[in-house]
Design a protein around this motif. Sequence first.
Motif, PDB file in Angstrom:
ATOM      1  N   CYS A  80       0.828  -1.196   0.000  1.00 31.10           N
ATOM      2  CA  CYS A  80       0.000   0.000   0.000  1.00 31.10           C
ATOM      3  C   CYS A  80       0.870   1.257   0.000  1.00 31.10           C
TER       4      CYS A  80
ATOM      5  N   CYS B 233       0.098   2.677  -3.534  1.00 26.86           N
ATOM      6  CA  CYS B 233      -1.165   3.418  -3.473  1.00 26.86           C
ATOM      7  C   CYS B 233      -0.863   4.871  -3.115  1.00 26.86           C
TER       8      CYS B 233
ATOM      9  N   ILE C 161      -2.297   6.854  -0.904  1.00 27.44           N
ATOM     10  CA  ILE C 161      -3.039   7.320   0.278  1.00 27.44           C
ATOM     11  C   ILE C 161      -2.185   7.205   1.539  1.00 27.44           C
TER      12      ILE C 161
ATOM     13  N   HIS D 273      -9.942  -0.774   2.443  1.00 23.68           N
ATOM     14  CA  HIS D 273      -8.822  -0.737   1.516  1.00 23.68           C
ATOM     15  C   HIS D 273      -7.716  -1.693   1.962  1.00 23.68           C
TER      16      HIS D 273
ATOM     17  N   HIS E  50      -6.234  -5.330   0.273  1.00 32.15           N
ATOM     18  CA  HIS E  50      -4.827  -5.644   0.019  1.00 32.15           C
ATOM     19  C   HIS E  50      -4.491  -7.031   0.559  1.00 32.15           C
TER      20      HIS E  50
HETATM   21 ZN   LIG Z   1      -3.337   0.592  -0.705  1.00 31.38          ZN
END
Ligand SMILES: [Zn+2]
Length: 460
Positions: A245, A249, A251, A261, A265
């Motif tokens: 992540c 990602c 975020i 989320h 994952h």
């Molecule tokens: Zn993520």
Amino acid sequence: MNKHLLYLFLFLLAACGAEEEISQNVFFAGEIVNPTTTHVVLYKGDVVVDSAKLDERSRFSFQLDSITEGLYHFNHDPEVQYIYLQKGDSIVIRLNTVDFDESLIFTGRGEEINNFLLELFLANEEEAERIRSYYTLEPKEFATKIDSLKQEKLDILDGLTVEADLSDKEEKIAKTSVFYNYNMYKEVYPFRHKRRTNNSVINDLPDDFYDYRSELTFDDQDLTYLRPYYNFVKYHVGNLSYMTCVNSCDIETSVIRNQLHFNKHKLHIIDSLVEEKELKDNLFRNVAFDYLLKVHDTEKNNESFIEGFHELSSNNRHINEINTLYEGIKNIQPNKKIPSIQVLDLEGNTISLPEIAKNQNTVFYFWSGTDRTHFENIKRRIAKLTSEKPDYSYVGINIKTEQGHWKALLESSNLDPENQFRAPDFEALTKALIIYPLNKCIVTKNDVIVDAFANVYGPL
Ligand SMILES: [Zn+2]
């Protein structure tokens, strides 16, 4: 050929044959001090192999005639412990439920591996506190401490391998238990370290910190139900999910705080990493239960999660259980009518939850006659709530308690008998209301749910 020699040869052959024959069987027996139920149940994975009733002296025995070598576990509710079995084993245990794991002793053929696994398990409990204090250390120091604990156990195992004639598989189980048990702490380390010191080391770990990862296996069925292995894999998946992540990602700061989320994952990591089907199914199930039961996300997020789950694991061996859980949670979202489950009042009359909840504000709470501490606490709590918030009606639903025992417990309590009910079918009740944890309560206005996941000790 010399006649005597021939006889000797035949005798030896017969003796060997006889021994071979006997050694197909496995004998597993024992005595339970302070039994808590009437049976001992033996499992392989999640399949019941056999169950044995305790006799009047609280003894039990299993006589098994064809058995696959490997890890089993036995259950004397609510306790569970491993046992490693192979052909020819004759194992006797003695244990006291008051101090279950500490009192357990294995004797007989097959005892060595079992006592080793048990010692490892107990050492683990004993070391827990010390290891917690290591989390504040710098990565190198931490790794050294953990490696030395690991080496201690491997040395003991080396001695055992020389003394006792462990089979290859027994040796593998013992070795992997040590390997995964201690390396698990390294998977957890960067997160605990950050929590304890507020200092992130995850991107500054020494190059060899995760060296053991080159030896991991995800397709060995012998390990599927080995506790240290399973725990390791769970934390490893968590660690990899976080890293994925952070690296891919956009975020960064909200990772993990966004549970939907993050749990998605996890599902993808498990899908790409794990080959062994049963392990994979169990891990998927673990993520689903963790997310659905603990996060209490919105209905929309839960739906998105279960869709993602079905895409990756629609043939999961636990799929019915997971779907039931999902449906159960979906049916008790705010503004839905409380499920029409039937319960019994003190006179034995049947009444449904919507009927009880009608025309009032209700707090449904749950208790069981077998958990006395919980019951004592809940009595005090309900008394307090009744005086502080009298605009609610506090309705106790008893679970898993036999009728006579239930009535006796109520008589010696100050609970209002008018508001006490018993669930005759616990399975149906918990599937509909998701009784987890036991401290949860359900708040309704009329027969409509306000919050089905409130905590009886929290704000209503
Ligand atoms: Zn993520």
